[in-house]
Design an enzyme around this catalytic site. Structure first.
Site, PDB file in Angstrom:
ATOM      1  N   ARG A  95      -7.226   2.603  14.145  1.00 54.88           N
ATOM      2  CA  ARG A  95      -8.128   1.696  14.052  1.00 54.88           C
ATOM      3  C   ARG A  95      -8.227   0.682  15.136  1.00 54.88           C
ATOM      4  O   ARG A  95      -9.016   0.023  15.635  1.00 54.88           O
ATOM      5  CB  ARG A  95      -7.896   0.792  12.452  1.00 54.88           C
ATOM      6  CG  ARG A  95      -8.849  -0.037  12.212  1.00 54.88           C
ATOM      7  CD  ARG A  95      -8.730  -0.789  10.754  1.00 54.88           C
ATOM      8  NE  ARG A  95      -9.399   0.414   9.862  1.00 54.88           N
ATOM      9  CZ  ARG A  95     -10.761   0.258   9.096  1.00 54.88           C
ATOM     10  NH1 ARG A  95     -11.375  -0.730   9.574  1.00 54.88           N
ATOM     11  NH2 ARG A  95     -10.982   1.150   8.445  1.00 54.88           N
ATOM     12  N   GLU A 123       0.850  -1.126  -0.111  1.00 53.47           N
ATOM     13  CA  GLU A 123      -0.034  -0.072   0.046  1.00 53.47           C
ATOM     14  C   GLU A 123       0.888   1.163   0.097  1.00 53.47           C
ATOM     15  O   GLU A 123       0.510   2.109  -0.724  1.00 53.47           O
ATOM     16  CB  GLU A 123      -0.960   0.077   1.190  1.00 53.47           C
ATOM     17  CG  GLU A 123      -1.585   1.211   1.128  1.00 53.47           C
ATOM     18  CD  GLU A 123      -2.829   1.265   2.468  1.00 53.47           C
ATOM     19  OE1 GLU A 123      -2.936   0.084   3.137  1.00 53.47           O
ATOM     20  OE2 GLU A 123      -3.296   2.277   2.621  1.00 53.47           O
ATOM     21  N   GLU A 133     -10.598  -7.840   4.785  1.00 54.26           N
ATOM     22  CA  GLU A 133      -9.820  -7.902   5.809  1.00 54.26           C
ATOM     23  C   GLU A 133     -10.567  -8.251   7.143  1.00 54.26           C
ATOM     24  O   GLU A 133     -10.252  -8.981   7.744  1.00 54.26           O
ATOM     25  CB  GLU A 133      -9.599  -6.479   6.202  1.00 54.26           C
ATOM     26  CG  GLU A 133      -8.475  -5.784   5.071  1.00 54.26           C
ATOM     27  CD  GLU A 133      -8.479  -4.356   5.744  1.00 54.26           C
ATOM     28  OE1 GLU A 133      -7.469  -3.903   6.212  1.00 54.26           O
ATOM     29  OE2 GLU A 133      -9.442  -3.437   5.076  1.00 54.26           O
TER      30      GLU A 133
END
Ligand SMILES: Cc1cc2nc3c(=O)[nH]c(=O)nc-3n(C[C@H](O)[C@H](O)[C@H](O)COP(=O)(O)OP(=O)(O)OC[C@H]3O[C@@H](n4cnc5c(N)ncnc54)[C@H](O)[C@@H]3O)c2cc1C
Ligand code: FES
Ligand code: FES
Length: 1512
Positions: A1032, A943, A1438
């Protein structure tokens, strides 16, 4: 790789005793049946490089060290030992091309193609969803091909034994197993343990369960729909459909391994296919290879390769070239050449020398040629296992030695001569009393006992001019002699041992009982060499075989083989405990066998007596009594067959567009227009009439179709960056990496490197045309380090050369001088690199900018002090995780006209690559085009971390104006590309016990009260995405439980590791793991049943999370109940409890965990995406969008949705690649968001086109195909292209941490809802796992896993199931075997500090085929909808990863049972078990007497609180 000196020998002069005239001077090699001429000077390459350079790029470079199988090809050669052709799978990455002399090499391209016909293996792999990213697939196909070529009627059991040399990071293996088994001759037979779902189970998942009849069974009898439904691409499983399903336009699919196999068998087993006939014909070697070739001597320039065919020649050559390397399998020499730069200059390949090649069984024992392939030795031993205990033991050990591919080439001589302290066969040979025949030309032969052969670490009794010729292994006595191999590794399959042993004892019956007459206890992994525990063995000999003798021997053994704390290899106490545990296993095993011998003898005597015969022998003495509960101690995976595995997938498949499902189920949910299902012809526009009107065209949204590139994957035709044909003038690059962490660069000297052959240019920071600063969010990194290096491997420069080898050799030759760095951006390094979280906390080294605290509910402090509350305090640590995408980071940079650049790169971030390349090259972004066709896996690792490497190679290509390719070696990639963040959580938590009993008199579970957590993550030396990852984790800290008061602070530690980064789940799994660990601690402290405790504290619909988001469409409670029923949790918990009561040394555990995973990028601006749709006049459609394909099936789903929207078959829609000139400014493909974003963007484009086409369509007859509409529209000058765009609703994304002061509710508590909604919706699920643990070794198996996941209304069920199973496997790996080890305080034997030890498949263990749950049942929740995403679907990539943590909790449950029994702990006593639960952590946590012995001997305190070391 270091450069090799030119060979200083006169090659054209024959060495004494060698007749050069009979030696051939060039290779004879065939590839896919055709002869290939290889000039001698070009022959010093690895087979893989040779094949790939010829355009045969199906074989991939995954690791280059024989550990992943991506490079697997099949070699066929004449076997002089049998006189027949032998076909074996091999690792082309380790096999020198010169070793392929006399071989026909078959590659994946040679067995089938999309242009001709797929081979059955390829076909099944494609149809049965065996490939996702496809990078591992050609290697797996070839391993299977070899298997069926050799065993056309292979039974299922053989398959279970044969896939140990291949890794897949995407699929979780279950579909690959199914594909392989479907070709077996007995595929119709249900494998043992594989139960098809029962009627009741099917009904549990039936949408009409509500209308259930008696006993939970559905009132609508399920009927087989083996006709139309069965072939509809649902993985060809059994289709169950009840009448109501059919009417509701969905069908319930229950597709189990057993019924898939039955169906596939009905289709055709391999042996009945035409391909089997073709393969059989091909298996006949080309005439030139069908007989032995003469000896070979090739002068390849820097290497001379001799392949003699006579022992005298081999000995004469060794005399002439004493420093020549003998090479057989090259599995040691090849690794040394790669990692230590020790490439030999002269090789003597001995596999054709008859004395060294042949392996035979004789009266006296085994005569094993030193060069015989281990697979041949294994076959011989298996054949003779019944005749000799030694053969049986060797066959057992060899099954677990490396992999099929390695065993097919490697030999015993190599294992012996290498003298690795963890060799598996050396202890066996030593224990068996084997002798080596060693010979030299000058002194003839001599015999050396294996026990005396190992002199010191990797030093043996072998002179430079000597060869090991053969190994004599004597048979064990026919009666009462037992020889048993043991091995414990990080992973069962294809792993080197932590401790390996072979224990042998011979017993004699005496009046006093059984007496040990002889014993040999040989170990590997406990000392620098293979060792014989002589004192322990001596303590056995002459003694009666009984408990007391064992205890004395165990104590002697523990002292004799003690591994001191801090010894190289680590795991000191574990290794010590394994040694005594193996001895205990042996004691129990032999006692049971002696008991069986006595029982047989007594029975035989009784029979004789009954027949009137007088007893001929004295009765045998009684064996030591082994209590029933102790018997399983004798079991070992090494001696057991690999168990059968099976899977079941249950889901609803849409037959027609869903008629207003959202409105049916959620009348209040205002479905945004983007969730509509309507299409070009009005199908599915919300009316039942329209739904009934027509079935969708083939492959449209909702249907089960294979991955769009499946056929390309299985044939090796799928092109990855390294497969792109070489552009003219291509140069190759290698990175100059730092050898130190936290150091100042004093000097860089590239003089020697620049002078090396093939080197074109070496670039450092001063050469950069643009800016040197990089970073995805904050620019705190450098493209090339200027003055300071922060982590080992950090990029200092780049070498460009004419070949990969030259570039790498020159990069290694760049000399860099360093100086200790004692300041770290104002902080102190304490005089050494900060590596761990603890180091950082001590040094106060944090990224302050990412510090976030989230509070909800009343203040936690007063609540933690509530009278009557039960309060716990503790810490939980989680290790990092390697992405281990099979394709390492690769970029091809090609200059384009006008000073531009085209980048072909394996990245999840096309636009980021474009922008940062423009930045470092000082060219405008519009002159940089970044192309990405497909990745061989990403998982978050590409990413951001791919970008710096692309920048480095782009600079080289830009300055030189030639194409340059950089492909990172696996170890380099792992060292520098970052990982999942390790975490430390320090917590205090409280529950309030129920104040009164329930109506039935039971005590209700306590309720959660307050939680206070400090989270620390190891961010590494640059910020990368560590901030949002921590956010997160904070958002997921509640998991699925309602905490009335919660405070969490997250701090990212700044350390001298590589920058850590995104990894599937992006901190979410870490948050939820911490949550579950705390729940477990609380359940223990409150003496509560863990399941009931969790049930009582689950969120309810409408509850607010700690970040203020109201839970809508909350399906976890329903899934929680449903899965408990279908998996029979209550009954199985009782069974587990019974099992544990009956078994002391095997413990089972079972656990259930829920998950909710928030879907969105937490950074608001990232929740957007674009797509470009072109409709061509032939009615076909080309789509480009901003998302990248890494195996997750994104392109397939987007195409399905476009096909649905335009009402065309899926085959008419195509996505070629992702490119920054098609869709600009795209976000990285991450956060599981891509389907939500890009399918919606594509829909937007389709809607624009449909709108423009509407008048044209009206002018044509109803139902006119798109082709006719498009052709007419084009004629009428209507634009057939559109750019679509989608952004998540403003109100449903973005959380503003910066809102100060934090908003408050009227009662003064935080009002986090006013900061915004971080998530659009939640993907939800529940998992139950059951495990079995071997207390004595820490080895475990997942017996069964049940997963029920809410992915909304699935767009393609098998793809979603594939994502779930793959994520689950990764989650299981994360919390079990995938241990990351850094050179830190806990591992000071790894140097230099800050180096990553676990840098390849040899040291870092991914789950392998044998780690698949033995029974894996995956269900997609039915009748769940989602008005917030395209076609009512949900993101899936995910979320299921966390469900793998159910295995961790089940293991914890098993350990708890062991501690109750062995430590005398209370069932409610809390204990520390950090993640991953490696075999070491599990075994030592069992805290039994053998663990205690090892811990106390090393002075490491009390076994009950002992915690093994780890890198966090
Ligand atoms: C992925 C992988 C997994 C592995 N797993 C295991 C495992 O599970 N257990 C284990 O024990 N090992 C394992 N190994 C190590 C290795 O496979 C073995 O040591 C193997 O037996 C070496 O044989 P070879 O033919 O490949 O040796 P080569 O690499 O060809 O040679 C190794 C050394 O032996 C010398 N040699 C070979 N034959 C003779 C001879 N006749 N006389 C004198 N010297 C000789 C060579 O000169 C060289 O120094 C693994 C290796 C890899 C790459
Ligand atoms: S690339 Fe050959 S085994 Fe991994
Ligand atoms: S499909 Fe196996 S690694 Fe991706």
């Amino acid at each position: 790789m270091a450069a090799r000196a030119p060979v200083e020998v006169a090659y054209e002069v024959a060495p004494p005793g060698i007749d050069l005239s009979v030696y051939r001077s060039s290779l004879v090699v065939y590839v896919n049946g055709a002869r290939v001429d290889v000039p001698a000077r070009e022959s010093d390459v690895l087979l893989l490089d040779f094949l790939r350079a010829r355009g045969l790029t199906g074989a991939k470079l995954g690791c280059g060290e024989g550990g992943c199988g991506a490079c697997t090809v099949v070699i066929s050669r004449h076997d002089a030992a049998t006189g027949e052709a032998r076909h074996t799978s091999v690792n082309a990455c380790l096999m020198p091309l010169l070793a392929a002399d006399g071989c026909d090499v078959t590659t994946v391209e040679g067995i089938g193609s999309t242009r001709t016909e797929l081979h059955p293996v390829q076909q099944r792999m494609a149809e049965m969803h065996g490939a996702q990213c496809g990078f591992c697939t050609p290697g797996i196909v070839m391993a299977m091909y070899a298997l069926f070529l050799n065993n056309p009627k292979a039974p299922v059991e053989l398959i279970e034994e044969s896939m140990d040399g291949n890794l897949c990071r995407c699929t979780g293996y279950r579909p690959i197993w199914d594909a392989a088994k479907s070709l077996c001759a007995d595929a119709h037979r249900e494998p043992a343990g594989a139960e098809a779902a029962t009627q009741a189970e099917r009904c549990v998942t039936c949408p009409h369960k509500d209308a259930a009849g008696q006993n939970g069974a559905c009132s609508h009898a399920h009927a087989h729909d083996g006709g139309a439904g069965a072939g509809a691409g649902a993985g060809a499983g059994e289709i169950e459909a009840c009448a109501m399903h059919a009417r509701a336009a969905v069908r319930s699919v229950v597709s189990s391994t057993a019924n898939k196999l039955a169906e596939m068998h009905a289709a055709t087993p391999y042996h009945a296919t035409k391909a089997a006939e073709r393969d059989a014909a091909r298996a006949r070697l080309p005439p030139e290879l069908a007989a032995p070739l003469g000896p070979l001597r090739v002068n390849a320039g820097r290497l001379v390769w001799w392949r003699p065919r006579a022992l005298a020649d081999a000995l004469n050559l060794k005399a002439a070239f004493p420093h020549a390397r003998v090479v057989v399998g090259n599995t040691e020499v090849g690794i040394e050449a790669r990692f230590k730069g020790q490439a030999p200059a002269v090789v003597i390949a001995t596999q054709d020398v008859p004395e060294l090649r042949d392996a035979v069984f004789t009266e006296r024992g085994l005569e094993l040629g030193a060069s015989a392939p281990l697979s041949s030795v294994a076959e011989l031993c298996e054949r003779c296992a019944h005749a000799s205990a030694v053969c049986e033991a060797a066959a057992q050990m060899l099954r677990w030695f490396a992999s099929n591919q390695i065993r097919n080439v490697a030999c015993l001589g190599g294992n012996l001569a290498t003298a690795s302290p963890i060799s598996d066969m050396n202890p066996l040979l030593a224990a068996a009393g084997a002798t080596l025949e060693i010979a030299s030309a000058a002194r003839g032969a001599r015999l050396v006992p294996v026990r005396g052969f190992f002199k010191a670490y990797r030093t043996v009794d072998l002179a430079p001019d000597e060869l090991i010729v053969r190994v004599h292994v004597p048979h064990a006595a026919p009666r009462f002699e037992y020889i048993v191999p043991y091995k414990q590794a990080r992973r069962r399959e294809d792993d080197i041992s932590i401790v390996t042993a072979t224990l042998r004892a011979r017993f004699e019956p005496t009046a006093d009982g059984w007496v040990c007459a002889d014993a040999a206890l040989a170990f590997g992994g406990l000392a620098p060499t293979t060792v014989l525990a002589r004192q322990a063995a001596a303590s056995l000999v002459g003694e009666r075989w009984c408990d007391a003798t064992f205890e004395r021997a165990a104590a002697a053994l523990a002292r004799e083989v003690r591994v001191p704390d801090g010894a190289p290899g680590g795991q000191a106490e574990y290794r010590g405990a394994l040694a005594t545990s193996f001895l205990f296993k042996f004691f129990v095993h032999t006692s049971l066998r002696l008991g069986e011998a006595k029982a047989e003898a007594d029975a035989s005597a009784a029979r004789a007596l009954a027949e009137g015969a007088a007893p001929t022998r004295a009765p045998l003495p009684a064996a030591p009594l082994i209590a029933a509960a102790e018997r399983t101690a004798a079991r070992s995976w090494v001696t057991e067959p690999k168990p059968a595995t099976s899977g079941t997938q249950t889901y609803a498949e849409r037959l027609r567009p869903l008629p207003g499902l959202e409105q049916d189920k959620y009348p209040d949910a205002a479905a945004p227009s983007h969730a509509a299902n309507g299409n070009a012809n009005g199908h599915g526009n919300g009316t039942a009439a329209a739904a009934a009107a027509a079935a969708p065209k083939s492959g449209q949204s909702g249907q089960s179709v294979p991955h769009a590139a499946a056929n390309l994957h299985v044939t090796g035709e799928a092109t990855y960056v390294d497969d792109i044909p070489q552009p003219s003038g291509l140069l190759h690059a290698a990175l100059v990496g730092s050898q130190r962490a936290a150091a100042r660069i004093v000097a860089v000297d590239a003089t020697a490197a620049r002078a090396m052959r093939g080197v074109v240019r070496i670039l450092f920071h001063a050469d950069l045309p643009g800016k040197n600063d990089l970073g995805p969010v904050v620019h705190d990194e450098e493209c090339f380090a200027e003055a300071v290096v922060h982590s080992v491997g950090q990029v200092i420069g780049i070498v460009v050369a004419t070949s990969v080898r030259e570039a790498r050799e020159a990069a290694a030759a760049v000399r860099v001088e360093y100086e200790e760095l004692d300041q770290f951006d104002g902080g102190s390094t304490e005089g050494r690199p900060i590596i761990s979280i603890d180091d950082a906390i001590r040094a106060g080294s944090f990224y302050a900018v990412t510090d976030h605290t989230l509070e909800s509910g009343p203040a936690v402090e007063p609540l933690l002090a509530t009278a009557g509350a039960i309060v716990v305090e503790g810490e939980f640590r989680l290790g990092g995780q390697e992405h281990f995408y099979l394709e390492s980071n690769t970029t091809l940079a090609v200059p384009t006209e006008g000073g531009g650049l085209a980048l072909h790169t394996s990245t999840q971030a096309v636009a980021k690559t474009q922008n940062l390349v423009a930045h470092v090259c000082a060219i405008p972004a519009h002159k940089v085009v970044c192309h990405m066709r497909r990745m061989g896996g990403g998982f978050g690792g590409k990413e951001t971390r791919s970008v710096p490497f692309s920048c480095a190679v782009a600079v080289a290509a830009h300055l030189l104006r030639v194409p340059v390719r950089l492909s990172l070696e696996r170890d380099v990639d792992m060292q520098i590309s970052g990982q999942r963040h390790a975490f430390l959580a320090k917590y205090r938590a409280a529950v309030l016990p129920a104040s009164s009993a329930a109506a039935d008199g039971s005590t209700p579970p306590p309720k959660l009260l307050a939680l206070d957590v400090q989270l620390f993550s190891n961010g590494g030396c640059a910020l990368d995405l560590s901030g949002p990852v921590m956010d997160r984790a904070i958002f997921h800290l509640d998991s699925c439980y309602k905490w009335p008061a919660l405070r969490v602070r997250g701090r990212v530690c700044r350390t001298h590791q590589a920058p850590h980064t995104a990894f599937r789940g992006f901190g979410g799994p870490q948050g939820m793991m911490v949550a579950e660990a705390i729940m477990e601690h609380l359940a223990c402290a409150a003496h509560a049943d863990p399941v009931a405790f969790r049930s009582a504290n689950l969120y309810a619909q409408g509850d607010e999370t700690h970040f203020g988001q109201k839970l809508e469409l909350w399906n976890v409670p329903a899934a929680w109940e449903q899965l408990q029923q279908s998996a029979e949790l209550a009954q199985r918990r009782a069974a587990v409890s019974r099992f544990n009561g009956e078994h002391s040394w095997r413990k089972r555990g079972i656990a259930i965990v829920p998950t909710k995973f928030g879907i969105n990028f937490t950074a608001k601006f990232m929740n957007q995406g674009g797509a470009l749709v072109h409709v061509y006049t032939d009615g076909t459609v080309l789509v480009s969008h901003g998302g990248t394909e890494m195996g997750q099936g994104l392109h397939t789903k987007v195409c399905q949705i476009v096909a649905h929207a335009l009402d065309v078959p899926l085959s008419d829609v195509h996505i070629a690649e992702t490119a920054s000139d098609k869709v600009a400014n795209s976000m990285p493909t991450a956060a599981s968001m891509s389907n939500d974003l890009y399918a919606m963007a594509a829909l937007d484009a389709c809607e624009q086109i449909l709108k423009r086409l509407a008048p044209v369509r009206k002018s044509l007859p109803p139902g006119a195909p798109l082709k006719a509409v498009a052709a007419k529209a084009n004629f009428e000058r209507v634009d057939l292209s559109a750019h679509g765009f989608f952004a998540v609703d403003d109100a449903r994304c973005g959380y503003d941490w910066a809102l100060e002061p934090p908003p408050r509710k009227p009662d003064g508590t935080p009002d986090n809802a006013r900061r915004g909604l971080p998530f659009n919706y939640f993907t939800q699920g529940v998992a139950i796992a059951e495990v079995e643990l071997d207390v004595l070794t820490g080895d475990h198996a997942v017996l069964r896993a049940d997963l029920l996941v809410d992915v909304g209304s699935t767009i393609n069920a098998p793809l979603d199931v594939g994502q779930i199973e793959g994520a689950f496997a990764q989650g299981v790996g994360l919390c079990t075997i995938e241990e990351v080890v850094w050179a830190d305080d806990e591992h000071s034997w790894v140097q230099p500090r800050g180096r990553l030890l676990t840098r390849g498949p040899g040291a870092y263990k991914l789950p392998s085929f044998n780690d698949v749950p033995r029974d894996l049942r995956v269900g997609l929740m039915q009748r769940v909808a989602n008005p917030f995403a395209v076609h009512s679907s949900k993101a899936v990539g995910e979320p299921p990863l966390f469900l793998g943590f159910s295995v961790f909790m089940a293991l914890r449950d098993a350990v708890r049972a062991a501690r109750v029994e062995h430590l005398g702990a209370s069932a409610h006593a809390h204990f520390t078990l950090h993640s991953p639960a490696t075999s070491e952590r599990l075994r030592m946590a069992c805290a039994d007497r053998f663990a205690r012995m090892a811990v106390e001997l090393n002075g490491r305190g009390d076994v009950g609180s002992y915690v093994p070391k780890g890198s966090f």
